[in-house]
Design a protein around this motif. Sequence first.
Motif, PDB file in Angstrom:
ATOM      1  N   ASN A 170       0.892  -1.245   0.044  1.00 19.98           N
ATOM      2  CA  ASN A 170      -0.190  -0.142  -0.017  1.00 19.98           C
ATOM      3  C   ASN A 170       0.979   1.138   0.099  1.00 19.98           C
ATOM      4  N   ASP A 171       1.447   1.715  -1.190  1.00 22.66           N
ATOM      5  CA  ASP A 171       2.415   2.731  -1.306  1.00 22.66           C
ATOM      6  C   ASP A 171       1.901   3.682  -2.040  1.00 22.66           C
ATOM      7  N   PRO A 172       1.389   4.780  -1.767  1.00 24.21           N
ATOM      8  CA  PRO A 172       0.685   5.842  -2.458  1.00 24.21           C
ATOM      9  C   PRO A 172       1.495   6.642  -3.369  1.00 24.21           C
ATOM     10  N   SER A 173       2.943   6.472  -3.204  1.00 23.48           N
ATOM     11  CA  SER A 173       3.696   7.125  -4.024  1.00 23.48           C
ATOM     12  C   SER A 173       4.222   6.193  -5.483  1.00 23.48           C
ATOM     13  N   ASN A 174       3.930   4.756  -5.289  1.00 24.02           N
ATOM     14  CA  ASN A 174       4.118   3.905  -6.326  1.00 24.02           C
ATOM     15  C   ASN A 174       2.794   2.998  -6.414  1.00 24.02           C
ATOM     16  N   PRO A 175       1.529   3.510  -6.929  1.00 24.32           N
ATOM     17  CA  PRO A 175       0.458   2.842  -6.930  1.00 24.32           C
ATOM     18  C   PRO A 175       0.596   1.660  -8.009  1.00 24.32           C
ATOM     19  N   LEU A 176       1.600   1.615  -8.718  1.00 25.79           N
ATOM     20  CA  LEU A 176       1.512   0.475  -9.605  1.00 25.79           C
ATOM     21  C   LEU A 176       2.126  -0.738  -9.224  1.00 25.79           C
ATOM     22  N   GLN A 177       2.821  -0.837  -8.092  1.00 23.11           N
ATOM     23  CA  GLN A 177       3.345  -1.727  -7.368  1.00 23.11           C
ATOM     24  C   GLN A 177       2.573  -2.477  -6.480  1.00 23.11           C
ATOM     25  N   LEU A 178       1.751  -3.480  -6.629  1.00 19.46           N
ATOM     26  CA  LEU A 178       0.674  -4.214  -5.760  1.00 19.46           C
ATOM     27  C   LEU A 178       1.131  -4.919  -4.822  1.00 19.46           C
ATOM     28  N   THR A 179       2.493  -5.652  -4.831  1.00 20.45           N
ATOM     29  CA  THR A 179       2.712  -6.741  -3.857  1.00 20.45           C
ATOM     30  C   THR A 179       4.262  -6.376  -3.414  1.00 20.45           C
ATOM     31  N   ASN A 180       4.645  -6.831  -2.171  1.00 17.99           N
ATOM     32  CA  ASN A 180       5.786  -6.672  -1.549  1.00 17.99           C
ATOM     33  C   ASN A 180       6.420  -8.220  -1.531  1.00 17.99           C
ATOM     34  N   SER A 181       7.316  -8.528  -2.340  1.00 20.64           N
ATOM     35  CA  SER A 181       7.725  -9.961  -2.459  1.00 20.64           C
ATOM     36  C   SER A 181       8.656 -10.346  -1.472  1.00 20.64           C
ATOM     37  N   ASN A 182       9.287  -9.275  -0.409  1.00 19.81           N
ATOM     38  CA  ASN A 182       9.809  -9.766   0.685  1.00 19.81           C
ATOM     39  C   ASN A 182       9.140 -10.101   1.747  1.00 19.81           C
ATOM     40  N   ILE A 183       7.749 -10.123   1.642  1.00 16.68           N
ATOM     41  CA  ILE A 183       6.888 -10.615   2.964  1.00 16.68           C
ATOM     42  C   ILE A 183       6.000 -11.574   2.233  1.00 16.68           C
ATOM     43  N   LYS A 184       5.848 -12.829   2.719  1.00 12.78           N
ATOM     44  CA  LYS A 184       4.863 -13.732   2.181  1.00 12.78           C
ATOM     45  C   LYS A 184       3.830 -14.088   3.450  1.00 12.78           C
ATOM     46  N   TYR A 185       2.555 -14.278   3.026  1.00 16.77           N
ATOM     47  CA  TYR A 185       1.518 -14.723   4.029  1.00 16.77           C
ATOM     48  C   TYR A 185       1.297 -16.277   3.746  1.00 16.77           C
ATOM     49  N   CYS A 186       1.426 -17.174   4.470  1.00 17.27           N
ATOM     50  CA  CYS A 186       0.739 -18.497   4.283  1.00 17.27           C
ATOM     51  C   CYS A 186      -0.347 -18.988   5.097  1.00 17.27           C
ATOM     52  N   PHE A 187      -1.165 -19.523   4.491  1.00 15.09           N
ATOM     53  CA  PHE A 187      -2.481 -19.739   5.132  1.00 15.09           C
ATOM     54  C   PHE A 187      -2.744 -21.345   5.160  1.00 15.09           C
ATOM     55  N   CYS A 188      -3.330 -21.605   6.341  1.00 13.60           N
ATOM     56  CA  CYS A 188      -3.686 -23.144   6.382  1.00 13.60           C
ATOM     57  C   CYS A 188      -4.679 -23.345   7.390  1.00 13.60           C
ATOM     58  N   ASN A 189      -5.622 -24.212   7.100  1.00  9.05           N
ATOM     59  CA  ASN A 189      -6.765 -24.547   7.906  1.00  9.05           C
ATOM     60  C   ASN A 189      -7.086 -26.160   7.970  1.00  9.05           C
ATOM     61  N   GLU A 190      -6.019 -27.059   7.436  1.00  8.41           N
ATOM     62  CA  GLU A 190      -6.563 -28.340   7.275  1.00  8.41           C
ATOM     63  C   GLU A 190      -6.526 -29.177   8.693  1.00  8.41           C
ATOM     64  N   TYR A 191      -5.711 -28.799   9.568  1.00  8.32           N
ATOM     65  CA  TYR A 191      -5.445 -29.637  10.614  1.00  8.32           C
ATOM     66  C   TYR A 191      -5.063 -28.687  11.900  1.00  8.32           C
ATOM     67  N   ASN A 192      -5.027 -29.117  13.128  1.00  9.33           N
ATOM     68  CA  ASN A 192      -4.522 -28.012  14.375  1.00  9.33           C
ATOM     69  C   ASN A 192      -3.104 -28.255  14.152  1.00  9.33           C
ATOM     70  N   GLY A 193      -2.441 -26.968  14.344  1.00 11.08           N
ATOM     71  CA  GLY A 193      -1.062 -26.888  14.381  1.00 11.08           C
ATOM     72  C   GLY A 193      -0.263 -26.872  12.839  1.00 11.08           C
ATOM     73  N   CYS A 194      -1.460 -26.523  11.754  1.00  6.94           N
ATOM     74  CA  CYS A 194      -0.742 -26.711  10.484  1.00  6.94           C
ATOM     75  C   CYS A 194       0.274 -25.532  10.116  1.00  6.94           C
ATOM     76  N   ASN A 195       0.352 -24.588  10.873  1.00  7.05           N
ATOM     77  CA  ASN A 195       1.340 -23.460  10.638  1.00  7.05           C
ATOM     78  C   ASN A 195       2.751 -23.917  11.274  1.00  7.05           C
ATOM     79  N   THR A 196       3.136 -24.930  11.576  1.00  9.63           N
ATOM     80  CA  THR A 196       4.365 -25.456  11.838  1.00  9.63           C
ATOM     81  C   THR A 196       5.304 -25.612  10.589  1.00  9.63           C
ATOM     82  N   ALA A 197       4.880 -26.290   9.732  1.00 10.41           N
ATOM     83  CA  ALA A 197       5.548 -26.814   8.851  1.00 10.41           C
ATOM     84  C   ALA A 197       6.218 -25.738   7.662  1.00 10.41           C
TER      85      ALA A 197
END
Length: 153
Positions: free
Chosen positions: A102-129
Amino acid sequence: MGTRWTIAVLAFIMALIKHTESIMCHRCYSAMGGCGDEVVWRMFPWRDCGPSNFCVKVVEEIPGEQPKYIRECEHILLQSTRHRLQMPNLRRHGYCTPARKNDPSNPLQLTNSNIKYCFCNEYNGCNTAPSQTVITMPLMMFSAVLTLVTKLL
């Protein structure tokens, strides 16, 4: 007597699985020992995530530094303005996507490749791997149930 006991134990386990209302996730930061690419699960047991739909692992890779990890429940990360603005809108199990930028000075760059969000909901504790690891928990549960069923027959 042994067969009845085994069936009762299986029924009890299935009842527990059916009535679980929320996912349980590891909750730790990389500044804590044992919370790096993989989690030392004895140090960071699962915590109840209440209304969360997902466990989240955030990986921040800054060039020249060690990666920083955050493992947390989705609803807790959304309480932080930083994560609320950066977290991708598309959240599905197994997705690891770059953060929104969310950079107002550069609105064409939509993602920040230095930060990744990984999601899981298959089983308890799935964010360990780590994200490259094949998920083996469902396979282990299936093989255990299959072994018990074959012993019954």
